[in-house]
Design an enzyme around this catalytic site. Structure first.
Site, mmCIF file in Angstrom:
data_model
loop_
_atom_site.group_PDB
_atom_site.id
_atom_site.type_symbol
_atom_site.label_atom_id
_atom_site.label_comp_id
_atom_site.label_asym_id
_atom_site.label_seq_id
_atom_site.Cartn_x
_atom_site.Cartn_y
_atom_site.Cartn_z
ATOM 1 N N CYS A 412 0.804 -1.209 0.000
ATOM 2 C CA CYS A 412 0.000 0.000 0.000
ATOM 3 C C CYS A 412 0.844 1.268 0.000
ATOM 4 O O CYS A 412 0.532 2.240 -0.665
ATOM 5 C CB CYS A 412 -0.964 0.007 1.165
ATOM 6 S SG CYS A 412 -0.151 -0.077 2.756
ATOM 7 N N HIS A 456 -2.254 0.615 7.165
ATOM 8 C CA HIS A 456 -2.544 0.855 5.763
ATOM 9 C C HIS A 456 -2.191 2.304 5.443
ATOM 10 O O HIS A 456 -2.068 3.131 6.353
ATOM 11 C CB HIS A 456 -4.039 0.598 5.509
ATOM 12 C CG HIS A 456 -4.416 0.560 4.062
ATOM 13 N ND1 HIS A 456 -3.797 -0.259 3.161
ATOM 14 C CD2 HIS A 456 -5.369 1.244 3.373
ATOM 15 C CE1 HIS A 456 -4.337 -0.082 1.967
ATOM 16 N NE2 HIS A 456 -5.302 0.835 2.070
ATOM 17 N N ASP A 472 -7.957 5.121 -2.716
ATOM 18 C CA ASP A 472 -7.142 4.016 -2.198
ATOM 19 C C ASP A 472 -6.593 3.226 -3.371
ATOM 20 O O ASP A 472 -7.286 2.374 -3.930
ATOM 21 C CB ASP A 472 -7.966 3.115 -1.286
ATOM 22 C CG ASP A 472 -7.089 2.103 -0.576
ATOM 23 O OD1 ASP A 472 -5.870 2.074 -0.846
ATOM 24 O OD2 ASP A 472 -7.623 1.333 0.259
#
Lengths: 680, 281, 302
Positions: A412, A456, A472
């Protein structure tokens, strides 16, 4: 008394108990006090313990004094060097074990007992787990056993008697203790103390460099627990927990800015209040001050929590103890219409580096893409070609170029890094948000458990007219990261979680009951943290829930009524003259007699009537029952009057079944009313 | 004292709890506090419902310890009861439930005469020693205190005759007076054997002796001694003579006991000595 | 062995008419090694019962009619000077027998009574510094007139305690009395009665009675009865531990006679009046049924 009574000497069992008590009370401190002190404590307790059983030569007085001075000096040096609590507990323990050296009178015993109480209380400053609390209960019990023994020196059952007695007294004190615990107002600390506990910094860091977050994937420790006022968790795609935003980018790393506290944020949509989720968080100690906010925060969080304009929360100081707070979130994240301040900051990028990316963005601009199209283009690129992995190849030089065009794999942080950079190049104000995504829902206690491996990073972009919009990129690459629990997604990846934790984890996956138990255990821990350790946070709310608005009068009533009731019950128990228990078989007779009495009052058994004669009398009045009564009384005789009979158990079973039949017969008789007429 | 120190520790723990916002330390503090309250009840219950009844007492000598006897009974077991008179030794007992316990509480008697039982205290620290439950008791109970026996004064008619046979002679081979029933320890040669052989049982011959030859504990024997000293000496001699089974009489101003022997006589004499000159006797 | 006991009871009942309950109590008393006191008005058959008992048990017996001028030596015996040997020779008194019938014991002086009672307690007689063992078994069956009769010396409580049971016969019921009148005095028949038990069998029976087992619940019951009598306001002097021991002893014999080898509260209740009544000192003499009232107030269960 006008005369001075001579000092009462301690009996040997009392001394034994005092030593046991010390061992028990000191044990949890061993990890925090210096090793030499532990060994001296053991030696002294052992020495005194042995000398209780056989006469040992005593140390000469000068030797003992030298020893005492040595220990005191050592502890003082240690205490001045160590910080805070370890020094305190060493001092207390040293004092206690030196007192053991001259354990003679009841007064000495008292000193030891009081110090032990204090040591037991101090141990909770180190460890507050359920296990520690249980152990604390045990140590208090030993303390009071020792005290009981001191005041009943010639008791023969020196081990069991004081244990039973102290357990009884403790048990009888529990209601009162709970009342006090509930009612007693929690005052804020009288003076500030530095609480320098050795909590290792865990969790997210203040800046983001590729690799930081994937490091966290190795940890299954708990970041925080959340419960929701509705009792229902938000959908898995909405479980974005903001911790920090990183607006500043120096080409290598993203970092936090010194934001000012923004009180205005609650104006955002509190008046609309449509889709607000209210939640309560218990944050684990992290030695950091930032906290977790469900995306996107709305309204004011509970007191002592600072709120920033970028939608993040912070505690006033680094968190060394569990912190409890509640907040609200607006899952829709609707734009409140406030303009973007300091647009330049969100657009700044280094002048050089990553030429390929710059070229790509330039190409977008040349094509005339709108901001939304730019974002879509980038995400589409991710979706088509990129893969999501915990162990990407090492990046060197122009890392973003390398990631976007060469390795095309990452975690991520890689994705958000590249996304934010590209969007800033494309003239869209962007910031990176670090936090957690997901959480394990505990159905038993209805709360969500968020672990470190769920850390994250994602991106927020400012779109005019829409405000900050969450992007995202990871979801574009691997949508399952958002939907599936993280542990399921990566359970095959070797990087996921450290080795030993992983073994446990594997076992949990293969054994569903283990998983259930671990959930239940965590639920217990959660309640423990919330209702016991965090009680000072809950107290006022709880009391208001139960009793409405709190006034002084109400508080006093609340204190005195239950305390009065509890004490009355205890004194009643204490003053009750013990009555012997009625034997179960005799109880049957009483029941049957009561049953017959309801058939006809005359058929009740007189106090002085034996079972045999009673049965004969009843059989005369109720010939129907004769044979059953005869069996019944015969069995009764066999059970109660023939000692050492081998058939007592068997007879008892027979008797009880016979008794049951008899009661049935009596019930039937009662229905037939004529019986009553025939007897009365 | 212990209770106060305990409360101080509770307060310290409370400070600890407040400053560290530690709810478990609060819990410890409250547990100790509740225990403190429960201990009151336990200590109270350890004395409540106790029945004490006074029993008869044995006479004692002055400056010695008299034992007042009591019977304790309780329907519940009671532990570590401490009893005693002010300024006297305390005794500690455990009571079993529904069992009568007889105890003797010591009391140091200072002067002769009837000694009333003073206030006596029963108390208990049990179970935790945080509190003392106590009660003052006064029973309408008296013990007779004899004068302290002090060896002294010469008993002319006794001293100088060391053997008992001589003593018997001293009683005189005077004129035979009467037969009296046998009393244990009567000199063998004063027994009327002839009468015994005839089946009349053991009887003792008594003789009409001259007064000078009889043993008399006389008030005027030792004019050099003070009253109390005289009484003490008479007490001593009474015990001595009675141990030797000697016949002796007592002469105090206003009181005369004819010579006799035996324990009963001794007690009568001692009683008289104890109460001599004291109102109400 | 139990049939022999039954036989015994029926034989006695053939002489002492209509009093089987009392007869059983008397036999139980003998089996429990206890001394028996029969108290009743003159002419109620006390002596008949005593004589019958003595006879059917096959014991060697002596009868002493107590009078007010009796001396201890008349019972215990005494040393008599023998002119020939010039020494005292001991002449044993009537007490040296297996069964002593002390008729109208309350007619004699307390001195004589106590001489006998010492013998009952110790099973031996001490005289002139020599202790002489009485034969075993040794029983005393005493009869006495109720204390209200003129010219008697009531036995003190401490001495009453030595009798295991005190029984009284009471007036016969009309049927029995009619039969009695028809047959005339049955006392003559006593000599013709068969001897049912010899002394060795009696000792065996006594042994068997003491083997009767007592469960905790019955012990508790007896203890409660004793405690109740001590706590009761109507009773000045409650049941002594010796009294409750006697109660169990007698109840065991009763249980044995009822064909059981374990004790039940029923047995205790059956012998309670006979064993306990003369041991209690009641505050109010007219309250005749005190033993019964204790029985009715103490719960058997528990």
């Amino acid at each position: 008394m006008s005369t001075k009574t001579p000092a009462t000497l301690l009996s040997i069992p009392s001394k034994k108990w005092l030593l046991i008590m010390l061992l028990v009370v000191i044990a949890p401190h061993v990890a925090y006090i210096p090793l030499w002190l532990t060994s001296i404590a053991l030696c002294i307790i052992g020495w005194i313990g042995i000398s209780l059983f056989s006469q040992r030569p005593e140390l000469p007085v000068w030797g003992r004094r030298l020893f005492v001075v040595g220990v005191i000096a050592g502890v003082l040096i240690y205490a001045s060097m160590s910080q805070g609590l370890a020094g305190l507990s060493s001092l207390l323990i040293a004092g206690a074990i030196l007192k053991v050296l001259e354990l003679r009178t009841r007064r000495d015993g008292w000193v030891l007992i009081l110090v032990a109480c204090f040591i037991a209380a101090v141990s909770f400053l180190f460890d507050q787990s359920i296990v520690a609390a249980t152990y604390g209960g045990v140590s208090l019990m030993t303390v009071f056993s020792a005290l009981t023994m001191m005041h009943h020196p010639n008791e023969q059952r020196w081990f069991t008697f004081p244990l039973k007695k102290s357990a009884l007294i403790l048990l009888q004190s529990m209601p009162l203790m709970l009342i006090l615990f509930l009612i007693f107002p929690r005052i804020s600390p009288l003076w500030s103390i530095q609480y320098n506990n050795s909590v290792a910094k865990t969790g997210l860091s203040d800046d983001m460099e590729p690799g930081n977050i994937s490091q966290l994937a190795r940890s299954d420790s708990v970041a925080f627990r959340v419960s929701f006022s509705t009792g229902v968790p938000p959908a898995s795609t909405d479980r974005y927990w903001r911790a920090m935003t990183y607006p500043i980018f120096d080409g290598q790393r993203w970092s936090m800015a010194q934001e000012s506290i923004d009180k205005g944020i609650n104006k955002r949509n509190s008046e609309e209040g449509k889709d607000l989720v209210e939640y309560q968080v218990i944050a684990e100690p992290s030695a950091n001050s930032w906290l977790f906010a469900l995306d996107y925060p709305s309204g004011v969080p509970s007191r002592e929590i600072l709120q920033f304009s970028d939608g993040t929360f912070q505690a006033g100081s680094p968190i060394y103890e569990r912190l409890f707070y509640s907040a609200k979130a607006d899952l829709s994240g609707a734009y409140d219409g406030r303009p973007l301040y300091d647009r330049a900051r969100y657009l700044s990028v280094p002048k050089n580096g990553n030429p390929a990316t710059r070229a790509m963005v330039a190409k977008w601009a040349a094509t005339g893409f709108s901001p939304e199209q730019k974002i879509a283009a980038l995400l589409q690129r991710f979706n088509e070609k990129f893969s999501y992995t915990l162990s990407p190849q090492k990046l060197r030089g122009d890392r973003i170029d390398q990631f976007l065009f060469t390795t095309q794999e990452g975690f991520c942080e890689h994705f958000s890094n590249a996304t934010a950079f590209a969007l800033r190049l494309g003239g869209i104000p962007t910031r990176v948000v670090a936090g957690y995504l997901g959480g394990e829902w505990n159905p038993y206690e209805k709360y969500m458990l968020v672990r470190q491996y769920e850390a994250h990073a994602w991106v927020e972009a400012w779109l005019d007219g829409k405000g900050w919009v969450r992007i995202d990129p990871t979801a574009a690459v691997a949508p399952e990261r958002v939907i599936l629990p993280f542990d399921q997604l990566f359970s095959d990846s070797p990087e996921f979680m450290s080795d030993n934790a992983f073994a446990t984890y594997r076992m949990q996956q293969s054994l569903p009951w283990l998983k259930t138990w671990s959930l239940r255990y965590d639920a217990l821990n959660y309640n423990w943290h919330r209702w016991v350790l965090g009680f000072h946070e809950e107290q006022s709310g709880l009391l208001q829930d139960w009793f409405g608005k709190i006034s002084i009068l109400k508080m006093l009533l609340l204190l005195f009524i239950p305390v009065g009731v509890a004490l009355t019950v205890v004194i009643w128990i204490l003053l009750r003259v013990p009555s012997h228990k009625i034997n179960a078989v005799d109880q049957e007779v009483i029941t049957v007699s009561a049953g017959l009495c309801s058939v006809a009052p005359l058929l009740q058994r007189e106090a002085g009537e034996t079972v045999t004669s009673y049965c004969q009398r009843v059989a005369r009045s109720l010939p129907v029952l004769r044979s059953r009564l005869e069996d019944w009384s015969e069995l009764y005789q066999q059970i109660r009057y023939v000692p050492e009979s081998h058939q007592i158990e068997q007879n008892t079973i027979l008797f009880l079944s016979c008794s049951r039949q008899l009661k049935k017969d009596i019930k039937r008789l009662k229905k037939q009313d004529f019986v009553r007429g025939s007897i009365d | 004292m212990a209770g106060m120190a305990y409360l101080v520790v509770v307060l310290l723990i409370l400070l600890l709890a407040v400053n560290y916002q530690n709810n478990l330390a609060y819990a410890v503090c409250f547990t100790l506090l509740s225990l403190f309250v429960t201990a009151i009840l336990h200590t109270y219950a350890n004395l409540s419902g106790l029945k004490i009844s006074a029993l008869s007492t044995e006479p004692a000598f002055s400056n010695e310890i008299a034992y007042f006897r009591y019977q304790l009974h309780s329907a519940r077991a009671m532990n570590q009861l401490t009893l005693g008179f002010n300024n006297n030794a305390q005794i500690t007992i455990d009571l079993k439930k529904n069992v009568e316990h007889n105890i003797e509480v010591p009391y140091l008697c200072s002067r002769r005469g009837w000694q009333r039982a003073e206030l006596f205290r029963i108390g208990s620290l049990y179970p935790l020693g945080l509190f003392r439950a106590w009660s003052w008791l006064r029973f309408d109970q008296t013990v007779l205190v004899y004068p302290k026996p002090i060896e002294g004064g010469q008993l002319d008619s006794f001293v100088g005759r060391d053997s008992r046979d001589n003593m018997a002679l001293a009683k005189g081979d005077e004129e035979f007076e009467a037969l009296s029933p046998y009393y244990p320890g009567a000199a063998k040669n004063s027994i009327a054997w002839k009468a015994y052989a005839k089946g009349y049982g053991l009887q003792v011959k008594t003789y009409q002796g001259s007064a000078s030859d009889e043993l008399w504990l006389d008030w005027s024997l030792w004019p050099e001694l003070s009253e109390e000293q005289r009484l003490s000496c008479m007490c001593y001699w009474s015990i001595q003579l009675s141990q030797n089974q000697t016949h002796y009489g007592l002469r105090l101003p206003g009181v005369t006991f004819e010579p006799s022997a035996g324990e009963k006589h001794n007690i009568k004499v001692l009683e008289q000595l104890a109460l001599y000159g004291i109102e109400g006797c | 062995m139990r049939d022999r006991v039954e036989q015994l009871v029926s034989v006695i009942s053939s002489v002492v008419l209509g009093k089987e309950e009392v007869v059983r109590l008397a036999v139980a008393c003998m089996l429990a090694r206890g001394h028996l006191l029969i108290e009743d008005l003159p002419g109620m058959g006390k002596t008949t019962l005593a004589q019958t008992l003595a006879h059917v048990f096959g014991l060697d017996y002596q009868r002493v009619q107590f009078t007010s001028d009796m001396l201890p030596a008349d019972i215990l015996g005494g040393a008599i000077f023998d002119q020939q040997t010039s020494s005292f020779v001991y002449h044993p008194g009537p007490v040296f027998t297996q069964l002593l019938l002390a008729d109208e014991i309350n007619r004699s002086t307390p001195k004589t009574q106590s001489a006998l009672l010492e013998a009952m307690e110790e099973g031996q007689v001490s005289s002139e510094g020599v202790t002489r063992q009485l034969p075993a078994p040794f029983f005393v069956i005493a009869t006495q007139n109720p204390v209200s009769q003129f010219g008697t010396f009531p036995l003190p409580e401490s001495q009453l305690d030595r009798f295991l049971m005190r029984i009284s016969l009471g007036y016969p019921d009309p049927e029995t009395e009619k039969g009695l009148l028809k047959h005339g005095d049955t006392r003559r028949d006593i000599e013709q009665l068969s001897v049912c038990i010899d002394s060795s069998l009696l000792i065996e029976l006594q042994e068997a009675c003491s083997q009767v087992v007592v469960s905790d619940s019955v012990l508790n019951y007896v203890q409660r009865l004793a405690q109740f009598s001590r706590d009761s306001d109507d009773v000045v002097l409650g049941l002594s531990p010796r009294g409750s021991l006697a109660l169990i002893q007698a109840a065991k014999a009763w249980a044995y006679m009822s064909g059981r080898d374990y004790l039940m509260p029923d047995d205790v209740q059956k012998v309670f009046g006979a064993v306990v009544e003369h041991r209690l000192l009641l505050r109010n003499e007219s309250e005749s049924g005190s033993a019964r009232s204790i029985l009715s107030q103490v719960d058997v269960l528990g």
